[in-house]
Enzyme design. Structure first.
Site, PDB file in Angstrom:
ATOM      1  N   ARG A 296      -7.552   3.896  13.360  1.00 39.28           N
ATOM      2  CA  ARG A 296      -6.831   5.049  13.554  1.00 39.28           C
ATOM      3  C   ARG A 296      -6.212   5.090  15.045  1.00 39.28           C
ATOM      4  O   ARG A 296      -5.005   5.494  15.036  1.00 39.28           O
ATOM      5  CB  ARG A 296      -7.496   6.364  13.310  1.00 39.28           C
TER       6      ARG A 296
ATOM      7  N   GLU B 137      -9.354   3.820  -2.173  1.00 41.49           N
ATOM      8  CA  GLU B 137      -8.135   3.930  -2.897  1.00 41.49           C
ATOM      9  C   GLU B 137      -8.453   3.255  -4.225  1.00 41.49           C
ATOM     10  O   GLU B 137      -9.569   2.468  -4.388  1.00 41.49           O
ATOM     11  CB  GLU B 137      -6.921   3.086  -2.230  1.00 41.49           C
TER      12      GLU B 137
ATOM     13  N   LYS C 130      -3.831  -2.029   9.771  1.00 47.14           N
ATOM     14  CA  LYS C 130      -4.413  -2.049   8.656  1.00 47.14           C
ATOM     15  C   LYS C 130      -4.451  -3.406   7.902  1.00 47.14           C
ATOM     16  O   LYS C 130      -4.482  -3.698   7.084  1.00 47.14           O
ATOM     17  CB  LYS C 130      -3.359  -1.106   7.557  1.00 47.14           C
TER      18      LYS C 130
ATOM     19  N   THR D 195      -9.035  -5.685   3.962  1.00 47.76           N
ATOM     20  CA  THR D 195      -9.018  -4.904   2.678  1.00 47.76           C
ATOM     21  C   THR D 195      -9.995  -5.143   1.643  1.00 47.76           C
ATOM     22  O   THR D 195     -10.002  -6.323   1.472  1.00 47.76           O
ATOM     23  CB  THR D 195      -7.486  -4.798   2.291  1.00 47.76           C
TER      24      THR D 195
ATOM     25  N   HIS E 150      -4.082  14.101   1.020  1.00 49.54           N
ATOM     26  CA  HIS E 150      -4.315  13.007   2.186  1.00 49.54           C
ATOM     27  C   HIS E 150      -2.882  13.011   2.974  1.00 49.54           C
ATOM     28  O   HIS E 150      -2.889  12.990   4.279  1.00 49.54           O
ATOM     29  CB  HIS E 150      -4.339  11.631   1.587  1.00 49.54           C
TER      30      HIS E 150
ATOM     31  N   ASP F 231      -8.966   0.376   2.103  1.00 46.04           N
ATOM     32  CA  ASP F 231      -7.928  -0.260   3.146  1.00 46.04           C
ATOM     33  C   ASP F 231      -8.214   0.233   4.468  1.00 46.04           C
ATOM     34  O   ASP F 231      -8.052   1.199   4.795  1.00 46.04           O
ATOM     35  CB  ASP F 231      -6.570   0.480   2.782  1.00 46.04           C
TER      36      ASP F 231
ATOM     37  N   ASP G 174       0.970  -1.216   0.019  1.00 48.73           N
ATOM     38  CA  ASP G 174       0.056  -0.036   0.048  1.00 48.73           C
ATOM     39  C   ASP G 174       0.846   1.430   0.056  1.00 48.73           C
ATOM     40  O   ASP G 174       2.098   1.303   0.699  1.00 48.73           O
ATOM     41  CB  ASP G 174      -1.125  -0.074   1.109  1.00 48.73           C
TER      42      ASP G 174
ATOM     43  N   GLU H  26     -10.341   3.851   3.628  1.00 45.58           N
ATOM     44  CA  GLU H  26      -9.441   4.370   3.017  1.00 45.58           C
ATOM     45  C   GLU H  26      -9.648   4.233   1.472  1.00 45.58           C
ATOM     46  O   GLU H  26      -9.738   3.301   1.108  1.00 45.58           O
ATOM     47  CB  GLU H  26      -7.984   4.185   3.218  1.00 45.58           C
TER      48      GLU H  26
HETATM   49  O1  LIG Z   1       1.351   9.099   7.988  1.00 44.08           O
HETATM   50  C1  LIG Z   1       1.211   7.962   8.636  1.00 44.08           C
HETATM   51  O2  LIG Z   1       1.737   7.820   9.507  1.00 44.08           O
HETATM   52  C2  LIG Z   1       0.251   7.059   7.961  1.00 44.08           C
HETATM   53  C3  LIG Z   1      -0.506   7.091   6.952  1.00 44.08           C
HETATM   54  C4  LIG Z   1      -1.409   6.105   6.330  1.00 44.08           C
HETATM   55  O3  LIG Z   1      -2.770   6.156   6.913  1.00 44.08           O
HETATM   56  C5  LIG Z   1      -0.638   4.821   5.713  1.00 44.08           C
HETATM   57  C6  LIG Z   1      -1.504   4.635   4.546  1.00 44.08           C
HETATM   58  O4  LIG Z   1      -2.425   3.709   4.376  1.00 44.08           O
HETATM   59  C7  LIG Z   1      -1.363   5.404   3.344  1.00 44.08           C
HETATM   60  C8  LIG Z   1      -2.615   5.766   2.473  1.00 44.08           C
HETATM   61  O5  LIG Z   1      -3.402   4.875   2.434  1.00 44.08           O
HETATM   62  O6  LIG Z   1      -2.514   6.824   1.887  1.00 44.08           O
HETATM   63 CA   LIG Z   2      -3.843   3.112   2.691  1.00 42.74          CA
HETATM   64 MG   LIG Z   3      -5.400  -3.235   4.813  1.00 42.84          MG
END
Ligand SMILES: O=C(O)/C=C/C(=O)CC(=O)CC(=O)O
Ligand SMILES: [Ca+2]
Ligand SMILES: [Mg+2]
Length: 417
Positions: free
Chosen positions: A233, A197, A249, A253, A129, A229, A122, A195
């Site tokens: 949090r 994606e 995570k 998924t 974001h 995803d 990922d 998420e």
């Molecule tokens: O910045 C971080 O610590 C982590 C970010 C995320 O959530 C990781 C991720 O899955 C990235 C994404 O989907 O853009």
């Molecule tokens: Ca992600």
């Molecule tokens: Mg996942």
């Protein structure tokens, strides 16, 4: 390119996800018969195993009675093109080869995971974001990590927890520690998120030890799916230093059941945004690396009779393409496999209504948002259904992805409570 007229009337509707221009591949079963490969056309699935059995369809080797697309993908791009051409002929308006025996109404099929996921990686490729999450997790002075504009940042995820749309997912158990708590506690995640994606599906392997160019990487991609995803949090925020996401995570998924091919998406290519710093040559992509894909997220609380669209955005918002991510993945010698799945990273546009995670939409839970039912949400509550949808808008037709949907169920019993 205009609509290609089909003998299947429902495929000619401007709002069908699956016109003849699309022909996405999936794996279906029906009552009393085993999973096999299919394409979606209008309101139907076309059973490719049935067509292959008596020679109406020929990929070059028998691959469609399989319960996954991997054998077909492994035949490579020439076979993909040949099958697309045969299907276009079989399904065209006026075509006469009998196919009625192979048509199954979509509402009568069970979807299966379309391919065996070899590995799942990922990425983190939306600047909006990354800046939003960075601001919330590390403060506004650290919004974007110093490497972000140079490296398509990624982490190795879990192939074992990738599920097909429609699969409900239990809220995970895990460790979390609010910043003001003295010690971590264990229990169901309290900050469940999605998420939004796009997942790139690798259809051509690259050998271990051999770097690939961005152009070679692009040609290795069989197609794309919607990908949620699911993210916890609170678990993520406590565990991620210094090695990145792990249990936050790894519990689920969700991908959409139909793989939309690169061929179907070709007319919708879109340019990468201008590079903000000089890019290292191995990452340079001259061709338009993105696609113009309209995306939306819907949320439906339990017992409700309607969903609320909580976000609308576009895959054009990304900074890195899947081909750049794949080339970066392999550049140190990592071999890529047929069935590798690459998450694009959460897709967020600039405003609150265009963000791809609840973390951003509710700004860390500080600004709950309203649903059409009158309820409010910051994160996902038990029983909530979240659905991703996406499509490219053509002239009188769309290339649709269908949907990636799932409900969050209560956590399993906490045996350590
Ligand atoms: O910045 C971080 O610590 C982590 C970010 C995320 O959530 C990781 C991720 O899955 C990235 C994404 O989907 O853009
Ligand atoms: Ca992600
Ligand atoms: Mg996942």
């Amino acid at each position: 390119m205009p609509l290609i007229a089909s003998r299947i009337a429902s495929a000619n509707s401007a709002t069908s996800d699956f016109p003849l221009n699309n022909l996405p591949f999936g794996v279906i079963s029906t009552a009393g018969s085993p999973p096999r490969c299919a394409v979606a056309i209008g309101d139907f699935a076309l059973d490719l195993a049935a067509l292959e059995a008596d020679g109406r369809l020929d990929a070059g080797a028998p691959v469609f009675a399989a319960d996954r697309l991997n054998p077909f993908m492994a035949l490579g791009p020439a076979a993909w093109a040949r099958v697309r051409e045969q299907l276009t002929t079989l399904l065209a308006e006026g075509a006469e080869t009998p196919i009625d025996d192979a048509l199954v109404p979509l509402d009568a099929v069970t979807h299966h995971l379309p391919f065996a996921v070899s590995e799942y990686t990922d990425f983190y490729a939306s600047k909006m974001h990354a800046s939003n999450v960075g601001t919330m997790f590390r403060g506004p002075e650290n919004a974007l990590p110093p490497n972000w504009l140079h490296i398509p940042i990624g982490y190795n995820g879990r192939a074992s927890s990738v599920v097909v749309s429609g699969t409900d997912i239990h809220r995970p158990l895990g460790q979390r520690k609010p910043p003001d708590a003295a010690a971590p506690t264990f229990g169901p995640s309290l900050r469940m998120d999605i998420e939004l994606e796009l997942g790139a599906v690798v259809g051509v392997a690259s050998p271990w030890g051999a770097p690939i160019t961005v152009e070679e990487a692009d040609a290795m991609i069989f197609g794309y799916v919607l990908l949620n995803d699911w993210s916890s949090r609170d678990i993520q925020a406590w565990e991620y230093v210094p090695l990145g996401p792990f249990q936050g995570k790894a519990f689920g998924t969700t991908i959409s059941p139909w793989v939309v091919t690169r061929a179907a998406l070709e007319p919708f290519r879109a340019p990468l945004p201008p590079r903000e710093v000089p890019e290292l040559p191995y990452l340079h992509q001259a061709a338009p690396g993105l696609y113009d894909i309209h995306l939306e997220v819907a949320m439906e609380p339990p017992g409700a009779d309607r969903e609320t669209i909580i976000s609308r955005t576009n895959y054009r918002e990304m900074y890195y393409s899947s081909a750049q991510q794949l080339a970066h993945h392999a550049v140190g010698g990592c071999g890529m496999r047929v069935g590798d799945l690459l998450g694009s990273g959460t897709i967020s546009g600039p405003t609150r209504g265009e963000h791809g995670s609840l973390l951003e939409i509710s700004w860390g839970g500080k600004e709950p948002f309203a649903l059409d039912t009158g309820e409010t949400r910051s994160f996902i509550e038990d029983g909530d259904r979240l659905t991703l949808r996406g499509h490219c808008e053509g002239e009188g037709y769309r290339i649709g992805f269908g949907e990636a949907t799932g409900r969050i169920l209560p956590a399993v019993a906490n045996r350590w409570a």
